[in-house]
Design a protein around this motif. Sequence first.
Motif, PDB file in Angstrom:
ATOM      1  N   PRO A 180       0.784  -1.296  -0.094  1.00  0.00           N
ATOM      2  CA  PRO A 180       0.205  -0.333  -0.123  1.00  0.00           C
ATOM      3  C   PRO A 180       0.776   1.362   0.259  1.00  0.00           C
ATOM      4  CG  PRO A 180      -0.494  -1.092   2.246  1.00  0.00           C
ATOM      5  CD  PRO A 180       0.493  -1.693   1.686  1.00  0.00           C
ATOM      6  N   LEU A 181       2.184   1.131   0.952  1.00  0.00           N
ATOM      7  CA  LEU A 181       3.120   2.304   0.891  1.00  0.00           C
ATOM      8  C   LEU A 181       3.269   3.186  -1.026  1.00  0.00           C
ATOM      9  CD1 LEU A 181       4.487   4.404   2.965  1.00  0.00           C
ATOM     10  CD2 LEU A 181       6.131   2.843   3.045  1.00  0.00           C
ATOM     11  N   LYS A 182       3.828   1.332  -1.420  1.00  0.00           N
ATOM     12  CA  LYS A 182       4.212   1.589  -2.886  1.00  0.00           C
ATOM     13  C   LYS A 182       3.407   2.267  -3.557  1.00  0.00           C
ATOM     14  CE  LYS A 182       4.336  -0.909  -7.104  1.00  0.00           C
ATOM     15  NZ  LYS A 182       4.183  -1.916  -7.812  1.00  0.00           N
ATOM     16  N   ASP A 183       1.571   1.896  -3.530  1.00  0.00           N
ATOM     17  CA  ASP A 183       0.754   2.303  -4.032  1.00  0.00           C
ATOM     18  C   ASP A 183       0.241   3.950  -4.264  1.00  0.00           C
ATOM     19  OD1 ASP A 183       0.399   0.237  -5.432  1.00  0.00           O
ATOM     20  OD2 ASP A 183      -1.186  -0.416  -4.266  1.00  0.00           O
ATOM     21  N   LEU A 184       0.644   4.256  -2.349  1.00  0.00           N
ATOM     22  CA  LEU A 184       0.557   5.651  -1.749  1.00  0.00           C
ATOM     23  C   LEU A 184       1.686   6.304  -2.963  1.00  0.00           C
ATOM     24  CD1 LEU A 184      -0.734   7.811  -0.239  1.00  0.00           C
ATOM     25  CD2 LEU A 184       0.453   7.091   0.773  1.00  0.00           C
ATOM     26  N   PHE A 185       2.873   6.082  -2.544  1.00  0.00           N
ATOM     27  CA  PHE A 185       3.793   6.843  -3.478  1.00  0.00           C
ATOM     28  C   PHE A 185       4.063   6.818  -5.111  1.00  0.00           C
ATOM     29  CE2 PHE A 185       8.441   6.027  -0.825  1.00  0.00           C
ATOM     30  CZ  PHE A 185       7.607   5.895   0.652  1.00  0.00           C
ATOM     31  N   LEU A 186       3.449   6.029  -5.850  1.00  0.00           N
ATOM     32  CA  LEU A 186       2.969   6.471  -6.559  1.00  0.00           C
ATOM     33  C   LEU A 186       2.417   7.303  -7.394  1.00  0.00           C
ATOM     34  CD1 LEU A 186       3.531   2.492  -8.625  1.00  0.00           C
ATOM     35  CD2 LEU A 186       5.181   4.254  -8.806  1.00  0.00           C
ATOM     36  N   THR A 187       1.119   7.224  -6.410  1.00  0.00           N
ATOM     37  CA  THR A 187       0.607   8.543  -7.160  1.00  0.00           C
ATOM     38  C   THR A 187       0.384   9.800  -6.371  1.00  0.00           C
ATOM     39  OG1 THR A 187      -1.437   6.633  -6.172  1.00  0.00           O
ATOM     40  CG2 THR A 187      -2.184   8.930  -6.120  1.00  0.00           C
ATOM     41  N   GLU A 214      -0.382  11.639   5.118  1.00  0.00           N
ATOM     42  CA  GLU A 214       0.203  11.355   6.158  1.00  0.00           C
ATOM     43  C   GLU A 214       0.409  10.143   6.298  1.00  0.00           C
ATOM     44  OE1 GLU A 214      -2.532  13.313   8.356  1.00  0.00           O
ATOM     45  OE2 GLU A 214      -1.923  14.920   8.182  1.00  0.00           O
ATOM     46  N   TYR A 215       1.081   9.584   7.082  1.00  0.00           N
ATOM     47  CA  TYR A 215       0.977   8.444   7.343  1.00  0.00           C
ATOM     48  C   TYR A 215       0.912   7.812   8.783  1.00  0.00           C
ATOM     49  CZ  TYR A 215       1.389   3.134   5.043  1.00  0.00           C
ATOM     50  OH  TYR A 215       0.629   2.307   4.293  1.00  0.00           O
ATOM     51  N   ASN A 216       0.629   6.710   9.043  1.00  0.00           N
ATOM     52  CA  ASN A 216       1.144   5.976  10.412  1.00  0.00           C
ATOM     53  C   ASN A 216       2.372   5.471  10.843  1.00  0.00           C
ATOM     54  OD1 ASN A 216       1.507   3.033  11.991  1.00  0.00           O
ATOM     55  ND2 ASN A 216      -0.169   4.394  13.199  1.00  0.00           N
ATOM     56  N   TYR A 217       3.255   5.268  11.889  1.00  0.00           N
ATOM     57  CA  TYR A 217       4.859   5.863  11.678  1.00  0.00           C
ATOM     58  C   TYR A 217       4.740   4.277  11.657  1.00  0.00           C
ATOM     59  CZ  TYR A 217       9.091   5.742  13.997  1.00  0.00           C
ATOM     60  OH  TYR A 217      10.433   5.688  14.701  1.00  0.00           O
ATOM     61  N   TYR A 218       4.520   3.849  12.837  1.00  0.00           N
ATOM     62  CA  TYR A 218       4.740   1.802  13.107  1.00  0.00           C
ATOM     63  C   TYR A 218       4.287   1.641  11.286  1.00  0.00           C
ATOM     64  CZ  TYR A 218       5.611   2.497  17.769  1.00  0.00           C
ATOM     65  OH  TYR A 218       5.843   3.167  18.850  1.00  0.00           O
ATOM     66  N   GLY A 219       3.120   1.833  10.633  1.00  0.00           N
ATOM     67  CA  GLY A 219       3.047   1.399   9.759  1.00  0.00           C
ATOM     68  C   GLY A 219       3.696   1.441   8.638  1.00  0.00           C
ATOM     69  N   PHE A 220       4.366   2.741   8.536  1.00  0.00           N
ATOM     70  CA  PHE A 220       5.187   3.104   7.525  1.00  0.00           C
ATOM     71  C   PHE A 220       6.571   2.162   7.649  1.00  0.00           C
ATOM     72  CE2 PHE A 220       8.818   5.556   5.987  1.00  0.00           C
ATOM     73  CZ  PHE A 220       8.164   6.567   4.653  1.00  0.00           C
ATOM     74  N   ILE A 257      15.581   7.634  -0.464  1.00  0.00           N
ATOM     75  CA  ILE A 257      16.473   7.803   0.277  1.00  0.00           C
ATOM     76  C   ILE A 257      15.188   8.320   1.180  1.00  0.00           C
ATOM     77  CG2 ILE A 257      18.650   8.740   0.826  1.00  0.00           C
ATOM     78  CD1 ILE A 257      20.108   9.112  -1.446  1.00  0.00           C
ATOM     79  N   PHE A 258      15.627   7.880   2.510  1.00  0.00           N
ATOM     80  CA  PHE A 258      14.291   8.200   3.867  1.00  0.00           C
ATOM     81  C   PHE A 258      15.580   8.857   4.505  1.00  0.00           C
ATOM     82  CE2 PHE A 258      12.873   4.245   1.608  1.00  0.00           C
ATOM     83  CZ  PHE A 258      11.638   4.443   1.384  1.00  0.00           C
ATOM     84  N   LYS A 259      14.957  10.656   4.656  1.00  0.00           N
ATOM     85  CA  LYS A 259      15.407  11.229   5.512  1.00  0.00           C
ATOM     86  C   LYS A 259      14.259  11.895   6.794  1.00  0.00           C
ATOM     87  CE  LYS A 259      18.720  13.238   2.550  1.00  0.00           C
ATOM     88  NZ  LYS A 259      19.285  14.839   0.827  1.00  0.00           N
ATOM     89  N   LEU A 260      14.423  10.881   7.790  1.00  0.00           N
ATOM     90  CA  LEU A 260      13.628  10.528   9.150  1.00  0.00           C
ATOM     91  C   LEU A 260      13.535  11.109  10.688  1.00  0.00           C
ATOM     92  CD1 LEU A 260      11.593   7.670   7.338  1.00  0.00           C
ATOM     93  CD2 LEU A 260      11.574  10.497   6.482  1.00  0.00           C
ATOM     94  N   GLN A 290      10.760  14.626  -5.130  1.00  0.00           N
ATOM     95  CA  GLN A 290      10.747  14.184  -3.852  1.00  0.00           C
ATOM     96  C   GLN A 290       9.160  14.230  -3.113  1.00  0.00           C
ATOM     97  OE1 GLN A 290      12.950  16.930  -1.739  1.00  0.00           O
ATOM     98  NE2 GLN A 290      11.450  18.423  -1.210  1.00  0.00           N
ATOM     99  N   LEU A 291       9.032  13.291  -2.118  1.00  0.00           N
ATOM    100  CA  LEU A 291       7.706  13.543  -0.992  1.00  0.00           C
ATOM    101  C   LEU A 291       8.283  13.514   0.394  1.00  0.00           C
ATOM    102  CD1 LEU A 291       6.695  10.106  -2.615  1.00  0.00           C
ATOM    103  CD2 LEU A 291       5.471  12.394  -2.812  1.00  0.00           C
ATOM    104  N   SER A 292       6.922  14.112   0.629  1.00  0.00           N
ATOM    105  CA  SER A 292       6.709  14.688   1.886  1.00  0.00           C
ATOM    106  C   SER A 292       6.119  13.931   3.541  1.00  0.00           C
ATOM    107  CB  SER A 292       6.685  16.380   2.431  1.00  0.00           C
ATOM    108  OG  SER A 292       7.372  16.598   1.711  1.00  0.00           O
ATOM    109  N   VAL A 293       6.958  13.331   4.604  1.00  0.00           N
ATOM    110  CA  VAL A 293       5.711  12.805   4.979  1.00  0.00           C
ATOM    111  C   VAL A 293       5.848  13.032   6.821  1.00  0.00           C
ATOM    112  CG1 VAL A 293       6.928  11.471   5.901  1.00  0.00           C
ATOM    113  CG2 VAL A 293       5.261  10.390   5.663  1.00  0.00           C
ATOM    114  N   ARG A 294       4.176  13.008   7.062  1.00  0.00           N
ATOM    115  CA  ARG A 294       4.161  13.477   8.874  1.00  0.00           C
ATOM    116  C   ARG A 294       4.002  12.423   8.848  1.00  0.00           C
ATOM    117  NH1 ARG A 294       0.482  15.968  12.153  1.00  0.00           N
ATOM    118  NH2 ARG A 294      -0.481  15.515  10.635  1.00  0.00           N
ATOM    119  N   PHE A 295       4.147  11.680   9.934  1.00  0.00           N
ATOM    120  CA  PHE A 295       3.893  10.220  11.098  1.00  0.00           C
ATOM    121  C   PHE A 295       3.163  11.377  11.355  1.00  0.00           C
ATOM    122  CE2 PHE A 295       8.661   8.777  10.527  1.00  0.00           C
ATOM    123  CZ  PHE A 295       7.932   8.325   9.504  1.00  0.00           C
TER     124      PHE A 295
END
Length: 272
Positions: free
Chosen positions: A198-205, A217-223, A235-238, A266-271
């Motif tokens: 599911p994370l891959k599909d979200l990235f592609l979208t 936004e994404y759940n920390y542990y699920g991410f 490359i994940f700068k988190l 790039q993408l930006s994520v907030r847990f």
Amino acid sequence: MSLEQIFKVILSITTVRRAIAGLMVVCGIALSLHFIEPRLKTFIPAPAETSFLLSFLAGSFAGYLFYSALLKGYLYILDCNRRNEEKRQENIRDANEKEEKARKTHDSLSRFKSTYTHLNELEIDTIRLLTQKDGHSLRTDDYTLKQLIRNHWVWRVSELSATRGVFKLQGYIAQYVIEQWDAEIQENVNKFYILENPLKDLFLTLLQKDSNSTAFEYNYYGFYEHKSDFPKIFIFKLDRHGGQIIFEPRYKEALEKKYSQEFSVQLSVRFV
């Protein structure tokens, strides 16, 4: 001319070249006296001594001219043979130098291949930076760079300071590194392509150029659970709150080619 004078002339001939010249002159005189003198007596009403002298001089000059022409031809052939031999020797030297260079290159590449399999990811990333067309800036005390310099696998393009310079891999080393890199990229892109996640599909979208936002936004542990299935693509700068996600070098172009579309950088994520 007395017999004594003739012997003096013969004894004065000390080289082969003089002997041949003398022989040509004698032959010229003999032929002139045989063929030319009788005709001179017919056309020139002069004493026999005059026609003999003219024939003698004509034969002498003709014999010497023939000798000169023969000598020039001989020297020309010698010069051609010398130049041909020099060219042959030069070709042999060039062939030997190319063979020696090819042997050294093969030995050096074999040593590099053996070493490359034992390098860690950081060292490989450093080496890949040096495949760039204009080289890459590194500190001269970099451990990986020192090993490359010691084995003559890299050369200094320019010196930026006492502790820093621009370095570049030798061409045959860079070619091998890029070939291995290409194979790795292809393998990882193929793995990512067939991955069901599911994370891959979200990235592609979100990465699509026509996407309204590159932040999500994404759940920390699920991410981290879903990210663990990813091959080396991003490359994940988190940190605990989120961060930035960018492509590994050369992966953006490879992924765009695989999916036949353009992606954002790039993408930006907030847990949450």
